[in-house]
Design an enzyme around this catalytic site. Structure first.
Site, PDB file in Angstrom:
ATOM      1  N   LYS A   1       0.854  -1.196   0.000  1.00 20.65           N
ATOM      2  CA  LYS A   1       0.000   0.000   0.000  1.00 20.65           C
ATOM      3  C   LYS A   1       0.891   1.247   0.000  1.00 20.65           C
ATOM      4  O   LYS A   1       1.964   1.247   0.617  1.00 20.65           O
ATOM      5  CB  LYS A   1      -0.890  -0.042   1.247  1.00 20.65           C
ATOM      6  CG  LYS A   1      -1.963   1.044   1.304  1.00 20.65           C
ATOM      7  CD  LYS A   1      -2.881   0.820   2.503  1.00 20.65           C
ATOM      8  CE  LYS A   1      -3.954   1.880   2.615  1.00 20.65           C
ATOM      9  NZ  LYS A   1      -4.870   1.624   3.744  1.00 20.65           N
TER      10      LYS A   1
ATOM     11  N   SER B   1      -9.785   1.728   2.833  1.00 17.54           N
ATOM     12  CA  SER B   1      -8.872   2.480   1.997  1.00 17.54           C
ATOM     13  C   SER B   1      -7.846   1.646   1.252  1.00 17.54           C
ATOM     14  O   SER B   1      -7.254   2.131   0.282  1.00 17.54           O
ATOM     15  CB  SER B   1      -8.136   3.524   2.839  1.00 17.54           C
ATOM     16  OG  SER B   1      -7.303   2.900   3.791  1.00 17.54           O
TER      17      SER B   1
ATOM     18  N   SER C   1     -10.056  -0.746   6.937  1.00 19.69           N
ATOM     19  CA  SER C   1      -9.434  -0.515   5.630  1.00 19.69           C
ATOM     20  C   SER C   1      -8.708  -1.710   5.025  1.00 19.69           C
ATOM     21  O   SER C   1      -8.299  -1.649   3.871  1.00 19.69           O
ATOM     22  CB  SER C   1      -8.462   0.666   5.706  1.00 19.69           C
ATOM     23  OG  SER C   1      -9.175   1.874   5.683  1.00 19.69           O
TER      24      SER C   1
END
Lengths: 486, 101
Positions: free
Chosen positions: A77, A152, A176
């Site tokens: 990420k 997210s 997330s």
């Protein structure tokens, strides 16, 4: 080559046998990912040059037959620091930021000889549940390109679901990792707070943030957590508790396990298909020999509200560091120092980040601190106590991960409706517990995820229960059409 | 505290947070923040008498280390991320500008 329906163990075997080199594997993974990008946009950066260089190094050293992760393509990420590689956190603010170090979790993946092919898309500074707030465009759900991948960690989840990589790291502050895992039909683990070092993770809400793996299956997930967990002197909140081998005895079944099914998590707002899938999952666990009983977590319904006071407060403090001085975006329209701060921040942050900074600044401001921040922190205690009460008599808690399957891109939900999407995952972060999502059904071709919540530092029991469920169901074997035929 | 937040308050909060809102953004954010804060009052339903607040969930408290200075020797690399550098130092606009606001 794509990795749809593939697992780390079998790819590892091909590498050990010499059927394929790490360089070939990496090149094919990158080529497949690039093809998928036109439809999905899972990545902010595909780091072809470094990935191939690394693959060649591993080939030179030779595959370690005892290390299943050796040579395996993965993704990170974009809020995790990667040395010399753009780390934007999905924000214009960091659109030119190349860290001089890598974070601990990233380093541990490198030490395990995985090959990171890139940095995945995400909501700006991890603030969002749809990956739509990214400065680098929206990510599309591989199961249905008109749907969001969740967020997210939407890019990390989509990259695994689309078969780009075999594992990706995400971060989870209020859901997330788990919600995008659910929306993408894959396995996502948010470990216990403190299990994985946060050093080198760009901070959103420091008392909630936790890094964890997203993978095609339960075993691979446990394998990755084995490598990234553990104490780190650079993160004073990381735990010095011993890290067990999460894969050992993973196949020991659920016989005699006690699982709580909280009634508050199946009520209003949860779609019928999701509710049915969770009830079927509960029946499946009974069939496999577990005791499943209804329990109550009465304060969880206040989780979202308390979270949207505490998390933005922590964020407003954490994001003060972005001032246009030392790194990141600097406005060219500033005539003095104060304008430099104000204009760099106003031009560099997107709307959702501004909303949360203002919410937090308000909640912490004089006159509101006791009424908002302190009150929310007290409610947080009650939410935690509810879990403690249930865990006196139960080993695990079973809930849906999200109230609905993936929703449509560009639905322009108002912020409050969007926040409610995390109603079932937020309480877990409030209490610092481990929570994971795994595939539990489908609704109109979209995956449904179920959440298992465990006792602090008892990811082992969660993996066992998840493994047993996966073994006795075939939801995880279905793959999205994108990226080739099943 | 159940009154909706005013434009003035949002403006003030934005300035505390070193953010500026355009004339168009101010009503937009005021409206949204008002809606979000509308749910805050629901916490008043919860009796928190004698309940201690939770600010952190870690059991690691007061972790100490020796206070030893450590030069990582990475000044030049660090400065490569700085937007404006002169003579090995980060350059900013003048701190006090009489002609500014």
């Amino acid at each position: 080559m794509n990795f749809l329906n593939k697992d780390i163990t079998s790819i590892h075997q091909s590498l050990v046998n010499g059927d394929i080199t790490v360089e070939q594997l990496t090149k094919e993974a990158i080529e497949n990912s690039k093809n998928n990008e036109k439809n999905i946009n899972a990545f902010i950066t595909i780091d072809e040059e470094n990935a191939i260089k690394r693959a060649q190094e591993i080939d030179k050293r030779g595959i370690n037959p005892d290390n299943l992760l050796s040579g395996i393509p993965v993704a990170m990420k974009d809020n995790m620091l990667t040395k010399d590689v753009l780390t934007s956190a999905g924000s214009k603010m960091l659109s030119n930021f190349k860290p001089i170090i890598s974070g601990t979790a990233v380093n541990k993946m490198l030490d395990a000889d995985t090959v990171s092919i890139g940095k995945t898309n995400m909501d700006e500074f991890a603030m969002g549940s749809s990956t739509e707030t990214s400065y680098y465009g929206k990510t599309h759900n591989p199961w249905n390109l008109d749907k969001v991948p969740g967020g997210s960690s939407g890019g990390s989840a989509a990259s695994v679901a689309a078969g780009d990589v075999l594992a990706a790291l995400g971060s989870d502050t209020g859901g997330s990792i788990r919600q995008p895992a659910a929306f993408n039909g894959i396995v996502g683990m948010k470990p216990t707070y403190g299990r994985v070092s946060r050093w080198g993770l760009i901070a959103f809400a420091s008392s909630f943030d936790q890094i964890g793996p997203l993978t095609n299956n339960v075993y691979d997930n446990a394998l990755v957590l084995n490598h990234i967990a553990g104490h780190d002197e650079h993160d004073l909140t990381s735990s010095d508790k011993e890290v067990p081998d999460f894969t050992s005895n993973i196949d020991s079944g659920v016989k005699g396990m006690k699982i709580g099914l909280p009634k508050e998590y199946l009520g209003e707002g949860v779609s019928d298909d999701v509710r049915e899938a969770i009830k079927s999952a509960a029946d499946k666990y009974r069939e496999m020999g577990a005791d499943v009983e209804e329990v109550s977590l009465p304060h969880s319904k206040y989780g979202v509200t308390a979270y949207y006071i505490i998390a933005p407060s922590e964020a407003s403090s954490n994001l003060q560091r972005f001032d246009g001085i030392r790194y990141g975006y600097r406005s060219e329209n500033a005539k003095n120092l104060d304008q430099l701060y104000v204009k760099s921040r106003s031009e560099g942050f997107g709307d959702e980040v501004k909303r949360r900074i203002m919410l937090g600044t308000y909640s912490l401001s004089a006159g509101f601190f006791d009424a908002y921040f302190k009150k929310a922190a007290e409610v947080r205690t009650l939410i935690t106590k509810d879990f403690q009460n249930v865990f006196q008599n139960y080993d695990l808690i079973l809930t849906p991960t999200a109230p609905t399957p993936a929703f449509g891109l560009d639905e322009n939900k108002d912020p409050l409706t969007m926040y409610m999407n995390d109603v079932l995952t937020i309480p877990v972060n409030m209490a610092g517990l481990p929570g994971m999502s795994l595939p539990a059904g489908f609704s109109d071709g979209l995956p449904i995820g179920m959440q298992l919540i465990g006792k602090p530092f008892d990811e082992t029991t969660m993996y066992k229960a998840a493994y047993a469920f996966e073994k006795n169901t075939d939801f995880h074997k279905q793959t999205p059409k994108i990226g080739g035929d099943k | 505290m159940s009154e909706k937040i005013s434009k003035n308050t949002v403006s003030h909060v934005a300035s505390l947070a070193k953010l500026e809102l355009t004339d168009k953004q101010l009503p937009y954010f005021t409206d949204q923040l008002g809606n979000i804060m509308g749910i805050f009052d629901s916490l008043n339903e919860v009796d928190t008498t004698d309940v201690e607040p939770t600010f952190s969930v870690t059991d690691q408290i007061n972790v100490m280390r020796e206070d030893i200075a450590d030069n990582w020797g990475e000044r030049d690399q660090l400065l490569q991320n700085a937007p404006d550098v002169a003579d090995g130092l980060i350059r900013t606009p003048t701190i006090i500008d009489e002609s500014g606001d």
